[in-house]
Write an enzyme that holds these catalytic residues in place. Structure first.
Site, PDB file in Angstrom:
ATOM      1  N   SER A 100       0.809  -1.220   0.000  1.00 30.33           N
ATOM      2  CA  SER A 100       0.000   0.000   0.000  1.00 30.33           C
ATOM      3  C   SER A 100       0.842   1.270   0.000  1.00 30.33           C
ATOM      4  O   SER A 100       0.356   2.348  -0.345  1.00 30.33           O
ATOM      5  CB  SER A 100      -0.948   0.008   1.205  1.00 30.33           C
ATOM      6  OG  SER A 100      -1.859  -1.065   1.133  1.00 30.33           O
ATOM      7  N   LYS A 102       4.061   1.283  -1.425  1.00 31.75           N
ATOM      8  CA  LYS A 102       5.155   1.030  -2.374  1.00 31.75           C
ATOM      9  C   LYS A 102       5.087   2.078  -3.476  1.00 31.75           C
ATOM     10  O   LYS A 102       4.536   1.856  -4.554  1.00 31.75           O
ATOM     11  CB  LYS A 102       5.028  -0.385  -2.947  1.00 31.75           C
ATOM     12  CG  LYS A 102       6.243  -0.848  -3.726  1.00 31.75           C
ATOM     13  CD  LYS A 102       6.030  -2.262  -4.267  1.00 31.75           C
ATOM     14  CE  LYS A 102       7.264  -2.771  -4.972  1.00 31.75           C
ATOM     15  NZ  LYS A 102       7.041  -4.099  -5.598  1.00 31.75           N
ATOM     16  N   VAL A 133       8.963  -6.086  -0.994  1.00 29.02           N
ATOM     17  CA  VAL A 133       8.668  -4.664  -1.189  1.00 29.02           C
ATOM     18  C   VAL A 133       9.870  -3.825  -0.787  1.00 29.02           C
ATOM     19  O   VAL A 133      10.279  -2.901  -1.507  1.00 29.02           O
ATOM     20  CB  VAL A 133       7.413  -4.256  -0.391  1.00 29.02           C
ATOM     21  CG1 VAL A 133       7.231  -2.744  -0.416  1.00 29.02           C
ATOM     22  CG2 VAL A 133       6.163  -4.939  -0.947  1.00 29.02           C
ATOM     23  N   LEU A 134      10.470  -4.150   0.357  1.00 26.32           N
ATOM     24  CA  LEU A 134      11.625  -3.393   0.839  1.00 26.32           C
ATOM     25  C   LEU A 134      12.796  -3.493  -0.129  1.00 26.32           C
ATOM     26  O   LEU A 134      13.421  -2.480  -0.484  1.00 26.32           O
ATOM     27  CB  LEU A 134      12.015  -3.909   2.234  1.00 26.32           C
ATOM     28  CG  LEU A 134      13.098  -3.190   3.048  1.00 26.32           C
ATOM     29  CD1 LEU A 134      14.508  -3.503   2.593  1.00 26.32           C
ATOM     30  CD2 LEU A 134      12.875  -1.688   3.091  1.00 26.32           C
ATOM     31  N   ASP A 136      12.697  -4.153  -3.300  1.00 30.96           N
ATOM     32  CA  ASP A 136      12.343  -3.417  -4.515  1.00 30.96           C
ATOM     33  C   ASP A 136      12.574  -1.919  -4.336  1.00 30.96           C
ATOM     34  O   ASP A 136      13.098  -1.238  -5.227  1.00 30.96           O
ATOM     35  CB  ASP A 136      10.871  -3.658  -4.875  1.00 30.96           C
ATOM     36  CG  ASP A 136      10.676  -4.831  -5.813  1.00 30.96           C
ATOM     37  OD1 ASP A 136      11.665  -5.527  -6.119  1.00 30.96           O
ATOM     38  OD2 ASP A 136       9.534  -5.066  -6.239  1.00 30.96           O
ATOM     39  N   LYS A 169      14.994  -6.958 -11.299  1.00 27.59           N
ATOM     40  CA  LYS A 169      14.000  -5.888 -11.386  1.00 27.59           C
ATOM     41  C   LYS A 169      13.790  -5.164 -10.060  1.00 27.59           C
ATOM     42  O   LYS A 169      13.851  -5.759  -8.991  1.00 27.59           O
ATOM     43  CB  LYS A 169      12.661  -6.452 -11.872  1.00 27.59           C
ATOM     44  CG  LYS A 169      12.692  -6.919 -13.300  1.00 27.59           C
ATOM     45  CD  LYS A 169      11.304  -7.116 -13.886  1.00 27.59           C
ATOM     46  CE  LYS A 169      10.546  -8.253 -13.257  1.00 27.59           C
ATOM     47  NZ  LYS A 169       9.305  -8.545 -13.998  1.00 27.59           N
ATOM     48  N   PHE A 196      15.303 -16.705   9.042  1.00 24.56           N
ATOM     49  CA  PHE A 196      14.403 -15.562   9.220  1.00 24.56           C
ATOM     50  C   PHE A 196      12.939 -15.981   9.163  1.00 24.56           C
ATOM     51  O   PHE A 196      12.062 -15.305   9.709  1.00 24.56           O
ATOM     52  CB  PHE A 196      14.661 -14.506   8.142  1.00 24.56           C
ATOM     53  CG  PHE A 196      15.892 -13.677   8.350  1.00 24.56           C
ATOM     54  CD1 PHE A 196      15.967 -12.750   9.380  1.00 24.56           C
ATOM     55  CD2 PHE A 196      16.986 -13.808   7.510  1.00 24.56           C
ATOM     56  CE1 PHE A 196      17.101 -11.975   9.567  1.00 24.56           C
ATOM     57  CE2 PHE A 196      18.125 -13.048   7.675  1.00 24.56           C
ATOM     58  CZ  PHE A 196      18.194 -12.123   8.715  1.00 24.56           C
ATOM     59  N   LEU A 197      12.653 -17.094   8.500  1.00 25.85           N
ATOM     60  CA  LEU A 197      11.268 -17.514   8.313  1.00 25.85           C
ATOM     61  C   LEU A 197      10.629 -18.013   9.607  1.00 25.85           C
ATOM     62  O   LEU A 197       9.411 -18.126   9.689  1.00 25.85           O
ATOM     63  CB  LEU A 197      11.188 -18.613   7.245  1.00 25.85           C
ATOM     64  CG  LEU A 197      11.753 -18.242   5.873  1.00 25.85           C
ATOM     65  CD1 LEU A 197      11.656 -19.424   4.922  1.00 25.85           C
ATOM     66  CD2 LEU A 197      11.037 -17.025   5.299  1.00 25.85           C
ATOM     67  N   HIS A 299       0.698 -10.455  -2.460  1.00 24.56           N
ATOM     68  CA  HIS A 299       1.091 -10.675  -3.849  1.00 24.56           C
ATOM     69  C   HIS A 299       0.951 -12.141  -4.256  1.00 24.56           C
ATOM     70  O   HIS A 299       0.340 -12.470  -5.280  1.00 24.56           O
ATOM     71  CB  HIS A 299       2.534 -10.212  -4.063  1.00 24.56           C
ATOM     72  CG  HIS A 299       3.086 -10.555  -5.408  1.00 24.56           C
ATOM     73  ND1 HIS A 299       2.692  -9.906  -6.562  1.00 24.56           N
ATOM     74  CD2 HIS A 299       3.974 -11.508  -5.798  1.00 24.56           C
ATOM     75  CE1 HIS A 299       3.327 -10.428  -7.598  1.00 24.56           C
ATOM     76  NE2 HIS A 299       4.105 -11.397  -7.176  1.00 24.56           N
TER      77      HIS A 299
END
Length: 412
Positions: A100, A102, A133-134, A136, A169, A196-197, A299
């Site tokens: 939201s 980004k 998102v971070l 990117d 990308k 981290f998961l 996503h």
């Protein structure tokens, strides 16, 4: 690079230019980056992170760390302790990073921190720690700052580890369109620590598993088998080791195969000069679905809705048989992923395909699964097909027993 004197008869004024006044520039750029899968990344005795952040081998220096606010709350102290133990002066730029927000505003926030920190042109890569998102956002910010500065990615979500942080990308959303603005700017190194998961919300594990399922359906039947056998448990255990070596190995192998498959597809076409791409499976309708359903769908969840819809399109064309479609939808269900969403109206799906056609230079180039582990590209999907497939997946998704009654329903 070459410089040549060449005639140019098709000039702006319609007259041939004199020789030796026109130069033709040709240049090539070699791109090389690493993706490293390892454990214990934040252990001060593990040098991988420090080495990546000091590309010239100069030892202790300075480090700007751009980090997602949630990740900072969970790991900020450990990350700070890691760099302190190695004598590295460091500073955090903590940003809110989700779909939201980004936007270019978030990119400018990161650029401001880079400028205040005094990031030099090449010597001090920016460290990006967070989800897709971070990474990117940081990728786009560093591609723009001084017309390209290096950065390092440490993805902390499953979707980042297998998808967003392993390619070239970058991107942000613009005017309600998914990743409408972006660049190609791979990080020098991506360091992937599945540890981290362990603190990731189950919904975000499922989000990443959707992108793994994408690779499995169109490229790797053995990966699909692993998901079918272990998928539900992998969500529950957050891809961590189970009660035995075999159980623990399943999560590690799923991540390894997903990264391997993704990189195999990206490497020969990193700049997307060829628009017929297997990894676009699940990404033909989902950009519009995702933006319409924000913030309800992540996503990967929107990608799964797209994949379920595309699987029904493939089934109705005879590319999948009853058993294939049943297995695909069953795995999606076992993973806790959606196969339909109320925003998926006939008009929205048609508009989504129209947007995809624009994105792919006037062609659909729609990848559809052909059996499990293979795919075929089609370029002739009609509005009638879209409407029929949408009605079918909506019926299946709304009725647990509908799949058993599908035999013979293919057609029209």
């Amino acid at each position: 690079m070459t410089a040549e004197s060449i005639p140019k008869p098709d000039s702006l004024h319609g007259a041939e230019q004199p020789r030796n006044r026109t130069w033709h520039m040709r240049a090539s750029k070699v791109v090389s980056y690493e993706v490293v899968l390892l454990a214990g990344l934040l252990d001060p005795s593990q040098p991988a992170l420090a080495v990546a952040c000091s590309p010239d081998g100069g030892g202790p220096g300075r480090q700007l760390i751009v980090i997602d606010s949630t990740v900072y709350a969970l790991y900020g102290r450990r990350i700070g302790a890691y760099f302190a133990a190695r004598g590295v002066e460091h500073e955090f730029c903590v940003v809110e990073a989700h779909e939201s927000v980004k936007s270019m505003d978030a990119v400018f926030e990161i650029v401001a921190s880079m400028d205040a920190f005094g990031v030099p042109r090449r010597r001090e890569p920016v460290l990006a720690v967070g989800g897709g998102v971070l990474t990117d956002l940081v990728g786009l910010a560093t591609s723009l700052y001084r017309r390209s500065t290096p950065y390092i990615r440490v993805p902390t979500t499953l979707i980042g580890m297998v998808d967003a942080a392993v390619g070239a990308k970058t991107g942000v959303n613009f005017r309600g369109h998914k990743n409408r603005l972006g660049t190609y700017h791979p990080s020098a190194v991506t360091l992937i620590d599945p540890g981290f998961l362990a603190t990731l919300d189950p919904q975000h594990i499922r989000n990443g598993l959707a992108e793994i399922l994408k690779i499995a359906l169109v490229k790797d039947a053995s990966l699909f088998t692993l998901l079918a056998e272990h998928g539900g448990r992998l969500v529950k255990e957050r891809m961590q080791s189970g009660d035995s070596d075999d159980r623990g190995a399943a999560g590690a192998e799923v991540i390894r195969l997903a990264i391997q498959g993704m990189l195999e597809e990206l490497q020969p076409n990193l700049w997307e000069h060829q628009l017929q791409r297997l990894v676009d499976f699940g990404h033909s309708f989902s950009p519009r679905i995702e933006m319409e359903a924000l913030p309800e769908l992540l996503h990967g969840e929107a990608v799964c809705v797209d994949m379920a819809f595309s699987a029904v399109l493939a089934y109705r064309r005879g590319l999948l048989d009853d058993n294939d479609l049943s297995r695909i939808l069953r795995v999606m269900n076992d993973l806790g992923l959606p196969t339909w969403h109320p925003v998926c109206t006939p008009d929205l799906m048609a508009e989504a395909l129209e947007e995809t056609v624009k994105h792919r230079d006037g062609r659909q180039l729609l990848p559809l699964p052909e059996s499990i582990g293979g795919a075929r590209f089609v370029d002739d999907v009609t509005r009638a097909e879209l409407d029929a497939a949408l009605a079918e997946i909506r019926r299946i998704s709304g009725s647990a027993g509908a799949l058993a009654a599908m035999s013979g329903s293919r057609g029209a």
